[in-house]
Write a protein that holds these residues in place. Structure first.
Motif, short mmCIF file in Angstrom:
data_model
loop_
_atom_site.label_atom_id
_atom_site.label_comp_id
_atom_site.label_asym_id
_atom_site.label_seq_id
_atom_site.Cartn_x
_atom_site.Cartn_y
_atom_site.Cartn_z
N ILE A 31 0.84 -1.20 0.00
CA ILE A 31 0.00 0.00 0.00
C ILE A 31 0.87 1.25 0.00
CG2 ILE A 31 -1.68 1.31 1.35
CD1 ILE A 31 -2.83 -1.32 2.33
N THR A 32 1.92 1.23 0.82
CA THR A 32 2.84 2.37 0.89
C THR A 32 3.44 2.67 -0.47
OG1 THR A 32 3.42 1.85 3.19
CG2 THR A 32 4.94 3.25 1.96
N VAL A 33 3.98 1.65 -1.11
CA VAL A 33 4.64 1.83 -2.40
C VAL A 33 3.64 2.24 -3.48
CG1 VAL A 33 5.93 0.66 -4.23
CG2 VAL A 33 6.52 0.26 -1.83
N THR A 34 2.46 1.63 -3.48
CA THR A 34 1.44 1.96 -4.48
C THR A 34 1.01 3.41 -4.36
OG1 THR A 34 0.64 -0.33 -4.50
CG2 THR A 34 -0.84 1.37 -5.36
N GLY A 35 0.76 3.86 -3.13
CA GLY A 35 0.37 5.25 -2.92
C GLY A 35 1.44 6.22 -3.38
N THR A 36 2.69 5.89 -3.10
CA THR A 36 3.80 6.77 -3.49
C THR A 36 3.93 6.84 -5.01
OG1 THR A 36 4.98 6.24 -1.45
CG2 THR A 36 6.27 7.20 -3.25
N ILE A 37 3.84 5.69 -5.66
CA ILE A 37 3.91 5.67 -7.13
C ILE A 37 2.78 6.51 -7.72
CG2 ILE A 37 3.64 4.20 -9.16
CD1 ILE A 37 5.07 1.98 -7.60
N GLY A 38 1.60 6.41 -7.12
CA GLY A 38 0.47 7.20 -7.59
C GLY A 38 0.73 8.69 -7.48
N VAL A 39 1.26 9.12 -6.34
CA VAL A 39 1.57 10.55 -6.15
C VAL A 39 2.57 11.02 -7.20
CG1 VAL A 39 2.63 12.24 -4.62
CG2 VAL A 39 1.05 10.57 -3.68
N VAL A 40 3.64 10.25 -7.38
CA VAL A 40 4.68 10.63 -8.34
C VAL A 40 4.11 10.73 -9.76
CG1 VAL A 40 6.84 9.90 -9.42
CG2 VAL A 40 6.55 9.68 -6.94
N LEU A 41 3.34 9.74 -10.15
CA LEU A 41 2.79 9.73 -11.50
C LEU A 41 1.81 10.88 -11.72
CD1 LEU A 41 2.16 5.93 -12.19
CD2 LEU A 41 3.90 7.40 -13.20
N PHE A 42 0.88 11.07 -10.80
CA PHE A 42 -0.12 12.12 -10.98
C PHE A 42 0.50 13.51 -10.93
CE2 PHE A 42 -3.22 8.84 -9.18
CZ PHE A 42 -3.63 8.46 -10.45
N ALA A 43 1.48 13.71 -10.05
CA ALA A 43 2.16 15.01 -9.99
C ALA A 43 2.91 15.27 -11.29
CB ALA A 43 3.12 15.05 -8.81
N PRO A 51 -2.26 25.13 -14.87
CA PRO A 51 -3.33 25.31 -13.88
C PRO A 51 -4.64 24.61 -14.22
CG PRO A 51 -2.16 27.37 -14.23
CD PRO A 51 -1.64 26.40 -15.27
N HIS A 52 -4.98 24.46 -15.49
CA HIS A 52 -6.24 23.82 -15.84
C HIS A 52 -6.29 22.37 -15.37
CE1 HIS A 52 -7.71 27.23 -18.06
NE2 HIS A 52 -6.67 27.22 -18.88
N TRP A 53 -5.12 21.79 -15.12
CA TRP A 53 -5.05 20.40 -14.68
C TRP A 53 -4.73 20.28 -13.19
CZ3 TRP A 53 -6.49 16.53 -17.88
CH2 TRP A 53 -6.57 16.83 -19.24
N PHE A 54 -4.54 21.41 -12.53
CA PHE A 54 -4.14 21.37 -11.12
C PHE A 54 -5.20 20.73 -10.22
CE2 PHE A 54 -0.81 25.04 -10.88
CZ PHE A 54 0.00 24.32 -11.73
N PHE A 55 -6.47 21.01 -10.50
CA PHE A 55 -7.51 20.48 -9.61
C PHE A 55 -7.58 18.96 -9.69
CE2 PHE A 55 -11.86 18.98 -8.86
CZ PHE A 55 -12.02 19.38 -7.54
N LEU A 56 -7.63 18.42 -10.91
CA LEU A 56 -7.70 16.97 -11.06
C LEU A 56 -6.45 16.32 -10.48
CD1 LEU A 56 -9.02 14.41 -12.12
CD2 LEU A 56 -7.99 14.88 -14.36
N GLY A 57 -5.29 16.89 -10.76
CA GLY A 57 -4.06 16.34 -10.21
C GLY A 57 -4.05 16.33 -8.70
N SER A 58 -4.49 17.44 -8.10
CA SER A 58 -4.51 17.54 -6.64
C SER A 58 -5.50 16.55 -6.02
CB SER A 58 -4.87 18.96 -6.21
OG SER A 58 -3.90 19.88 -6.66
N LEU A 59 -6.63 16.36 -6.69
CA LEU A 59 -7.63 15.41 -6.19
C LEU A 59 -7.08 13.99 -6.19
CD1 LEU A 59 -10.54 14.84 -5.28
CD2 LEU A 59 -11.16 14.64 -7.69
N LEU A 60 -6.46 13.58 -7.28
CA LEU A 60 -5.91 12.23 -7.38
C LEU A 60 -4.73 12.04 -6.42
CD1 LEU A 60 -6.05 11.80 -11.26
CD2 LEU A 60 -7.55 10.73 -9.55
N ILE A 61 -3.91 13.07 -6.29
CA ILE A 61 -2.79 12.99 -5.35
C ILE A 61 -3.30 12.84 -3.92
CG2 ILE A 61 -0.91 14.33 -4.32
CD1 ILE A 61 -0.42 15.50 -7.14
N THR A 62 -4.36 13.57 -3.59
CA THR A 62 -4.93 13.47 -2.24
C THR A 62 -5.38 12.05 -1.94
OG1 THR A 62 -5.65 15.78 -2.29
CG2 THR A 62 -6.74 14.33 -0.71
N LEU A 63 -6.02 11.40 -2.90
CA LEU A 63 -6.46 10.02 -2.70
C LEU A 63 -5.26 9.10 -2.44
CD1 LEU A 63 -9.20 9.75 -5.48
CD2 LEU A 63 -9.54 10.07 -3.02
#
Length: 209
Positions: A31-43, A51-63
């Motif tokens: 879970i730790t590694v999966t979450g980290t990979i997700g943050v890196v990829l989405f960021a 900026p037009h993509w900041f909201f979607l990116g921030s939402l996915l990173i938050t998850l």
């Protein structure tokens, strides 16, 4: 601050989910590694697009960031918390934080926005220094958990700032968020150094034997 005030409540809320995943044999380290990979990829995918993509990116990173708390719930439910898991979790936190601020720095660097680039880089460096002081203090038998801008606060400010910028447009929203973080992180670094200094002086003055 939020680590102290809210972590217990969040941990209790995640306990049923953690118990269910533990029963299914899900590894907390996975879970730790999966979450980290997700943050890196989405960021890396969304923030450099602008900026037009900041909201979607921030939402996915938050998850993905929320998985940072879920791995602990799974470890407790499985009765298998390990020292390696703790080291992995802290290391992945640093990678995730660097991805968020690094991606923002990348975007503003490409557009030659020197002040936003500087703010993002200062947030990255000061955040890493904040965590490093705590790690070194604990290695020396001291504690340094004080500060007005621990990781939870830093993530909330940057993700909300980026998300609102994506929703409403003005760069000033994220600019205020980043420079606020620079100030708060600087204060936190000072607070941690001061705390470690006081503890060290107290130990030096303590009678031997």
């Amino acid at each position: 601050m939020l680590n102290i005030l809210g972590r217990d409540a969040i941990s209790r809320a995640l306990t049923p989910v953690g118990t269910s995943l533990a029963r299914k044999g899900v590894s907390p380290n996975a879970i730790t590694v999966t979450g980290t990979i997700g943050v890196v990829l989405f960021a890396a995918i969304f923030y450099p697009k602008g900026p037009h993509w900041f909201f979607l990116g921030s939402l996915l990173i938050t998850l993905c960031v929320l998985m940072d708390m879920l791995d602990g719930a799974v470890a407790r439910a499985s009765g298998r918390p390990t020292k390696f898991g703790g080291v992995l979790d802290s290391s992945c936190d640093r990678v995730a934080d660097a991805a968020i601020f690094g991606a923002l720095a990348w975007y503003y660097g490409l557009r030659h926005d020197r002040w936003m680039l500087l703010a993002a880089l200062l947030c990255l460096v000061l955040g890493a220094l904040t965590s490093y002081i705590r790690a070194r203090a604990e290695g020396a038998g001291l504690t340094a958990t004080v500060g007005i801008a621990e990781r939870a606060e830093r993530l909330i400010v940057v993700l909300v700032g980026a998300g609102f910028t994506g929703l409403f447009g003005p760069k000033a929203i994220l600019a205020v968020a980043l420079w606020l973080l620079v100030a708060a992180s600087t204060i936190t670094v000072w607070q941690r150094f001061a705390t470690v200094y006081q503890q060290s002086r107290a130990l030096d003055r303590a009678p031997v034997g």
